[in-house]
Design a protein around this motif. Structure first.
Motif, short mmCIF file in Angstrom:
data_model
loop_
_atom_site.label_atom_id
_atom_site.label_comp_id
_atom_site.label_asym_id
_atom_site.label_seq_id
_atom_site.Cartn_x
_atom_site.Cartn_y
_atom_site.Cartn_z
N GLY A 296 60.97 35.85 -41.67
CA GLY A 296 60.79 36.18 -40.25
C GLY A 296 59.34 36.09 -39.84
O GLY A 296 59.03 35.81 -38.67
N LEU A 297 58.42 36.37 -40.77
CA LEU A 297 57.01 36.17 -40.45
C LEU A 297 56.57 34.75 -40.81
O LEU A 297 55.80 34.12 -40.07
CB LEU A 297 56.12 37.17 -41.22
CG LEU A 297 56.29 38.66 -40.97
CD1 LEU A 297 55.07 39.42 -41.47
CD2 LEU A 297 56.50 38.99 -39.51
N ASN A 298 57.04 34.25 -41.94
CA ASN A 298 56.49 32.99 -42.46
C ASN A 298 56.94 31.76 -41.68
O ASN A 298 56.14 30.86 -41.42
CB ASN A 298 56.91 32.80 -43.92
CG ASN A 298 56.35 33.88 -44.83
OD1 ASN A 298 55.43 34.60 -44.44
ND2 ASN A 298 56.88 34.00 -46.02
N GLN A 299 58.23 31.70 -41.33
CA GLN A 299 58.76 30.47 -40.72
C GLN A 299 58.51 30.51 -39.21
O GLN A 299 59.43 30.69 -38.41
CB GLN A 299 60.25 30.32 -41.03
CG GLN A 299 60.49 30.01 -42.50
CD GLN A 299 61.93 29.82 -42.86
OE1 GLN A 299 62.82 30.41 -42.24
NE2 GLN A 299 62.20 29.02 -43.88
N SER A 300 57.25 30.29 -38.85
CA SER A 300 56.85 30.44 -37.46
C SER A 300 55.60 29.59 -37.23
O SER A 300 54.78 29.45 -38.15
CB SER A 300 56.53 31.93 -37.20
OG SER A 300 55.66 32.07 -36.12
N ILE A 301 55.44 29.09 -36.02
CA ILE A 301 54.20 28.33 -35.75
C ILE A 301 52.98 29.26 -35.72
O ILE A 301 51.86 28.78 -35.68
CB ILE A 301 54.27 27.50 -34.45
CG1 ILE A 301 54.69 28.35 -33.26
CG2 ILE A 301 55.12 26.27 -34.61
CD1 ILE A 301 54.39 27.67 -31.93
N HIS A 302 53.20 30.57 -35.74
CA HIS A 302 52.09 31.52 -35.84
C HIS A 302 52.23 32.37 -37.09
O HIS A 302 51.82 33.52 -37.13
CB HIS A 302 52.04 32.41 -34.58
CG HIS A 302 52.07 31.63 -33.32
ND1 HIS A 302 51.12 30.67 -33.02
CD2 HIS A 302 52.96 31.59 -32.30
CE1 HIS A 302 51.43 30.11 -31.86
NE2 HIS A 302 52.53 30.64 -31.40
N GLY A 303 52.81 31.78 -38.13
CA GLY A 303 53.10 32.53 -39.35
C GLY A 303 51.85 33.10 -40.01
O GLY A 303 51.86 34.23 -40.51
N SER A 304 50.76 32.33 -40.01
CA SER A 304 49.53 32.84 -40.65
C SER A 304 49.01 34.04 -39.88
O SER A 304 48.59 35.04 -40.49
CB SER A 304 48.45 31.74 -40.67
OG SER A 304 48.92 30.62 -41.36
N ASP A 305 49.01 33.96 -38.56
CA ASP A 305 48.57 35.08 -37.73
C ASP A 305 49.45 36.32 -37.96
O ASP A 305 48.95 37.44 -38.05
CB ASP A 305 48.63 34.72 -36.24
CG ASP A 305 47.43 33.89 -35.80
OD1 ASP A 305 46.48 33.76 -36.59
OD2 ASP A 305 47.45 33.37 -34.67
#
Ligand code: SF4
Length: 701
Positions: A296-305
């Motif tokens: 849910g955090l990682n697979q995102s275009i803002h995952g690093s943030d």
């Protein structure tokens, strides 16, 4: 003859130990290993049915190849297949350069397999075009750790669940995706009912139902939530000022950033109650606080943030490096960690070295005995298939993964595979979506048949040994790579010196040496120690003789000045937005009893008892508004594709949201699977694509 062999479960990053029972070279049973510190004998439904997957009817047992796209593949022998592939790779490299070929590998390979693939691409061929399905899984967790703490190293351990006062789970349905960790959470809560559990998830999953507080945020609003929590903790005087002063950099700038994230504004963005936000912040701030997070955090275009903004909370409250505290990324695949340790990705090098660091490149080149390691970063997963489609990459070698199912925007990925001049597939299974695109199929061994090492989510390495012999003509993954590499060395006119491995232990020992002096230094480890003393956490060397349960207990971080760095992140929306034409959020995720593209779990009938077909789950309101009844067929679509499947009402789903499990692909349903609808947009730092969210429209069929 009856035999028992210690191994690990090959599904998820919990890394549970198993004991395989075999009889006359046939796997007959499996049970949890009571001595393995990841699970102490427990197994989930998937792990406890592993022996039922050890059958040969869906396996590839003979090399196959075709010389023309218009003819079917024919069975062949290893020499013919590997000579053909070596000829084609050598020809392509000579004509178009090393970057015209690529390797797309897997977090399910063993560390030794990963090591030789990486050395083949970067050491022999001279390309960094080696990436893996771990890019779709953990790369934002890696960049989150590196941006803030300085190294790709989860600082906590499973035992911290027993010591925490606030377990903060974000973007993880632990009850389904990491069930044995969830059992530990249930036990800890039973022993200590005062322990608070907060779950952040748009869906009211089984994990969220168990929580004391469920923050059902709107999709993609995690950064606003974390900044809002920091705002409150700052206002309430809950920060550890001494820790901030002595062990971190950048707090003043972060303080300015979170000033505007007022509880009211954050509650509005996230779609939650202000009072719940305040409660979450107060529980976290009281500590000790352990956060667990996943796709849910990682697979995102803002995952690093998202990752870094959560780690900011730990640094600001000093909740790291002590019992029951720390940011803890849950690894999706069984050996995504091992792959990162050997640097088996387009931007990494062995022993957690960085490709963009000239000294690191020189160290790896010296270790391998090659002139240099190329400096240009390779193509990461999405970029690799884009380059295949455009013709920039001409030949691709795919190992132990199924990109025609697991990548986003599948129609484009399939077009890329069709456009490739050569697709080599090294896999144990023949029932995958990618198999139909392969020009050459190389049969590999699988669970229960291999020897090597894996590293689980808490940095624990286990040595596994085979329970049964290789079936048919299948070979071990590392053996296939070594045999191919030796043939390619000849064709490229290079000395036959880089791949003189006869057993995986020699590869492990070379990998071990590559870690000397690095954060993951395992120079004190050997197969023999793992066999006699059991699975061990890294680092383990002459200074750290028993493996470290927790990192950073001394407050010193692997940054040049030893201080952790606060990361400035602002909330930004998802890649795809809902609008009048695509009014529904589509979320994706796992089911309890299936794994990835079902090549293994899809062969076990009892694993369909939980959910037996792919459905789209909808809020009752959305069904009524569209006059959809339970079981009606609906068409779910956006500009990238469409799927037809049954609708079912679910009180787990918020209005204007929907959910489809990720497991079913074209081998198991009509349509390519939910990833066909997902955008290929990716995080600018981690290059991980946004596989969790898109916007869709829904029509009754
Ligand atoms: Fe396997 Fe993960 Fe289940 Fe453990 S929790 S048995 S590693 S699937």
């Amino acid at each position: 003859m009856l035999k028992e062999t210690r191994s690990t479960c090959c599904y998820c990053g919990v890394g549970c130990g198993v004991i395989i029972t075999s009889e006359d070279d046939r796997i007959t049973g499996v049970r949890g290993d009571p001595d393995h510190p990841a699970n102490f004998g427990r197994l989930c439904t998937k792990g406890s049915t592993l022996h039922l997957t050890a059958k040969l009817d869906t396996r590839v047992l003979q090399p196959e190849m075709r010389t023309s796209r218009h003819s079917p593949r024919q069975p062949t022998d290893w020499d013919t297949a590997l000579d053909h592939v070596a000829d084609r790779f050598a020809e392509t490299i000579r004509e178009h350069g090393p970057n015209s070929v690529a390797f797309y590998i897997s977090g399910q390979l063993l560390t030794e397999d990963y090591y030789v693939f990486n050395k083949l691409a970067k050491g022999l061929i001279g390309t960094n075009n080696v990436d893996t399905n771990s890019r779709l899984c953990m790369s934002s967790a890696v960049s989150g750790y590196k941006l803030t703490l300085g190294a790709d190293a989860p600082p906590a351990c499973y035992e911290d669940i027993d010591h925490t006062a606030c377990l903060f789970i974000a973007g993880s349905n632990t009850a389904y995706a990491h069930p044995i960790i969830f059992r530990r959470i249930e036990d800890a809560k039973a022993r200590n009912p005062d322990m608070k559990i907060v779950v952040v998830d748009p869906r009211r999953t089984d994990t969220a139902t168990f929580a004391d507080l469920h923050l059902a945020i709107q999709p993609g609003t995690d950064v606003a939530l974390f900044n809002g929590m920091l705002h409150i903790m700052l206002w309430e005087g809950m920060l550890d000022q001494a820790f901030i002063r002595e062990h971190t950099n950048g707090f003043d700038a972060l303080k300015e950033t979170v000033r505007e994230y007022t509880p009211k504004m954050v509650a509005d963005i996230c779609g939650i109650r202000e009072a719940d936000l305040v409660t979450a912040a107060k529980w976290f701030g009281s500590g000790p606080s352990l956060s667990m997070y996943c796709m849910g955090l990682n697979q995102s275009i803002h995952g690093s943030d998202k990752n870094a903004a959560l780690i900011n909370l730990h640094l600001a409250t000093g909740q790291i490096g002590k019992p029951g505290a720390g940011p803890f990324s849950l690894t999706g695949q069984p050996n995504a960690m091992g792959g990162r340790e050997v640097g088996g990705m387009a931007n990494l090098l062995s022993g957690h070295r960085d490709l963009d660091n000239p000294e690191h490149r020189a160290e790896v080149a010296a270790l391998w005995g090659v002139e240099d390691v190329p400096a240009t970063p390779g193509k990461t997963a999405v970029e690799m298939f884009d380059a295949l489609k455009s013709g920039e990459i001409k030949a691709i070698w795919i190992a132990c993964t199924n990109p025609a199912h697991s990548m986003p925007d599948l129609n484009q990925v399939r077009a890329a595979l069709e456009n490739a001049e050569l697709v080599v597939l090294q896999d144990a299974y023949g029932n995958t979506d990618t198999n139909i695109y392969a020009d050459v199929v190389l049969p590999a061994t699988s669970w229960g048949e291999k020897e090597g090492t894996v590293t689980n989510s808490e940095r624990r390495i286990t040595h596994i040994t085979p329970a049964v012999a290789k079936p048919g003509a299948a070979r071990h993954d590392w053996e296939i790579v070594v045999d191919f590499a030796q043939r390619l060395e000849q064709r490229l006119g290079k000395a036959n010196t880089l791949f003189n491995y006869l057993v995986p232990e020699t590869i492990f020992n070379e990998h071990r040496e590559s870690t000397r002096g690095r954060d993951l230094d395992i120079t004190g480890l050997s197969y023999q120690i793992l066999d006699t003393q059991g699975p061990q956490q890294w680092p383990l060397n002459e200074k750290v003789s028993t493996g470290l349960q927790r990192l950073y207990s001394d407050g010193i971080f692997p940054k040049p000045d030893g201080r952790a760095q606060f990361h400035i992140a602002h909330y930004k929306p998802t890649a795809d937005k809902t609008d009048a034409r695509q009014p529904l959020h589509l979320l994706t995720g796992r089911l309890r009893d299936q794994w990835h593209g079902m090549s293994r779990t899809g062969t076990v009938a009892q694993l369909f008892n939980h959910v037996d077909e792919p459905v789209i789950s909808l809020n009752q309101q959305d069904m009524e508004r569209r006059q959809i009844k339970p079981g009606d067929l609906v068409k779910v679509s956006n500009k990238r594709g469409s799927l037809t499947l049954r609708a079912q009402p679910s009180d787990e789903i918020q209005p204007a949201q929907s959910f489809i499990p990720m497991h079913w692909g074209s081998q198991f349903m009509s349509g390519l699977g939910c990833n066909a609808l997902m955008p290929s947009a990716f995080d600018k730092i981690s290059r991980q694509p946004e596989l969790k969210h898109t916007a869709v429209k829904l029509e009754k069929v």
